[in-house]
Design a protein around this motif. Structure first.
Motif, PDB file in Angstrom:
ATOM      1  N   VAL A 119       0.833  -1.204   0.000  1.00 10.56           N
ATOM      2  CA  VAL A 119       0.000   0.000   0.000  1.00 10.56           C
ATOM      3  C   VAL A 119       0.868   1.255   0.000  1.00 10.56           C
ATOM      4  CG1 VAL A 119      -1.591   1.361   1.411  1.00 10.56           C
ATOM      5  CG2 VAL A 119      -2.013  -1.078   1.050  1.00 10.56           C
ATOM      6  N   ARG A 120       1.899   1.266   0.800  1.00 10.63           N
ATOM      7  CA  ARG A 120       2.776   2.442   0.872  1.00 10.63           C
ATOM      8  C   ARG A 120       3.523   2.654  -0.442  1.00 10.63           C
ATOM      9  NH1 ARG A 120       5.072   1.062   6.936  1.00 10.63           N
ATOM     10  NH2 ARG A 120       3.477   2.217   8.118  1.00 10.63           N
ATOM     11  N   VAL A 121       4.007   1.575  -1.025  1.00 14.62           N
ATOM     12  CA  VAL A 121       4.738   1.672  -2.296  1.00 14.62           C
ATOM     13  C   VAL A 121       3.818   2.195  -3.399  1.00 14.62           C
ATOM     14  CG1 VAL A 121       5.788   0.303  -4.141  1.00 14.62           C
ATOM     15  CG2 VAL A 121       6.491  -0.055  -1.781  1.00 14.62           C
ATOM     16  N   ALA A 122       2.605   1.645  -3.472  1.00 12.75           N
ATOM     17  CA  ALA A 122       1.652   2.073  -4.499  1.00 12.75           C
ATOM     18  C   ALA A 122       1.269   3.539  -4.302  1.00 12.75           C
ATOM     19  CB  ALA A 122       0.408   1.189  -4.469  1.00 12.75           C
ATOM     20  N   ALA A 123       1.082   3.946  -3.057  1.00 11.74           N
ATOM     21  CA  ALA A 123       0.718   5.335  -2.768  1.00 11.74           C
ATOM     22  C   ALA A 123       1.820   6.300  -3.178  1.00 11.74           C
ATOM     23  CB  ALA A 123       0.400   5.498  -1.281  1.00 11.74           C
ATOM     24  N   ALA A 124       3.059   5.821  -3.147  1.00 11.34           N
ATOM     25  CA  ALA A 124       4.199   6.665  -3.523  1.00 11.34           C
ATOM     26  C   ALA A 124       4.390   6.730  -5.040  1.00 11.34           C
ATOM     27  CB  ALA A 124       5.473   6.143  -2.866  1.00 11.34           C
ATOM     28  N   GLY A 125       3.534   6.015  -5.770  1.00 13.06           N
ATOM     29  CA  GLY A 125       3.627   6.035  -7.221  1.00 13.06           C
ATOM     30  C   GLY A 125       4.525   4.973  -7.797  1.00 13.06           C
ATOM     31  N   ASP A 126       4.961   4.038  -6.958  1.00 13.74           N
ATOM     32  CA  ASP A 126       5.822   2.959  -7.426  1.00 13.74           C
ATOM     33  C   ASP A 126       5.001   1.690  -7.629  1.00 13.74           C
ATOM     34  OD1 ASP A 126       8.035   4.616  -7.295  1.00 13.74           O
ATOM     35  OD2 ASP A 126       8.455   4.090  -5.207  1.00 13.74           O
ATOM     36  N   ALA A 127       5.650   0.644  -8.133  1.00 20.82           N
ATOM     37  CA  ALA A 127       4.973  -0.630  -8.372  1.00 20.82           C
ATOM     38  C   ALA A 127       5.621  -1.721  -7.531  1.00 20.82           C
ATOM     39  CB  ALA A 127       5.029  -0.996  -9.850  1.00 20.82           C
ATOM     40  N   LEU A 128       4.830  -2.699  -7.148  1.00 23.63           N
ATOM     41  CA  LEU A 128       5.343  -3.775  -6.304  1.00 23.63           C
ATOM     42  C   LEU A 128       4.723  -5.095  -6.712  1.00 23.63           C
ATOM     43  CD1 LEU A 128       6.030  -3.858  -2.554  1.00 23.63           C
ATOM     44  CD2 LEU A 128       4.359  -5.487  -3.450  1.00 23.63           C
TER      45      LEU A 128
END
Length: 231
Positions: A119-128
């Protein structure tokens, strides 16, 4: 004070949604702003609640999570990142989710820390992607089509659905170095620490790499890079 990450939970099992809510809201920097039990309800909720991140199940009644992801990501007014969270470790779900525009793919057997990180990674605009999934994505797209056919493997989604192929990509030495670390699933903060540069500088390099590759996100950049021998 930084505003919490707004999350919409989409799953047809109320118990699963309750568990995700408890995990995410225990962090202090994530707030669950809504829930939906099917894809159609998810699309409607996304347009009214404007979440930052949507945790999306796949198999649901009426409209599945893949179609809901396509509609939400395709809506120009939606700024939500979608993380697909599913029980089923299936290649068709994985590649369809990426083609639909999902920013992450996580299995439900992942630990609480992995869900929070996604969730944090996606919110930062990154992909996981889950580690086991990342290996399959790279293997699938890095394998030459002729060899893949000889091995009897099914054809993946065309790479053009993930990236816009651009000939003559000219990365600087630093951009190539950043791409190497992105391919190792490092976050911007980890790359900054490794290269002894600011996180904002890393973000600029990543943005330049995505633009030069014609890649939609970090996952697409890694796929492109492996397929074209850039890493």
């Amino acid at each position: 004070m930084t505003a919490p990450i707004r999350v919409l939970l989409v799953d047809d099992h109320a118990v699963m949604r309750a568990g995700f809510r408890m995990i995410l809201e225990s962090t202090g920097d994530i707030a669950v702003v809504g829930e939906a039990a099917d894809g159609a309800a998810a699309v409607a909720a996304a347009s009214t609640l404007h979440p930052d991140v949507i945790c999306m199940d796949v198999q649901m009644p009426d409209m599945d999570g893949l179609e809901a992801t396509r509609r939400i990501v395709g809506d120009a007014t939606s700024g939500a990142a979608v993380v697909v969270v599913t029980t089923f470790d299936r290649d068709d779900y994985l590649f369809d989710a990426l083609a639909a525009g999902a920013s992450g793919f996580l299995l439900k057997n992942a630990g609480p820390e992995e869900l929070i990180a996604a969730v944090r990674v996606a919110a930062a605009g990154d992909a996981l992607l889950a580690p086991e999934v990342t290996r399959r994505v790279i293997a699938r797209f890095a394998t030459p089509p002729a060899l893949r056919q000889a091995q009897g493997a099914s054809a993946p989604k065309p790479v053009t659905e993930l990236v816009e192929a651009r000939p003559g990509v000219d990365l600087t030495d630093r951009e190539a170095e950043v791409l190497q670390l992105v391919a190792q699933a490092m976050s911007n903060a980890e790359i900054a620490q490794r290269l002894y540069i600011g996180e904002a500088t890393v973000k600029t390099h990543v943005s330049n790499v995505l633009q030069k590759l014609g890649a939609r996100d970090r996952v697409a950049a890694v796929v492109y890079a492996h397929r074209h021998g850039l890493v």
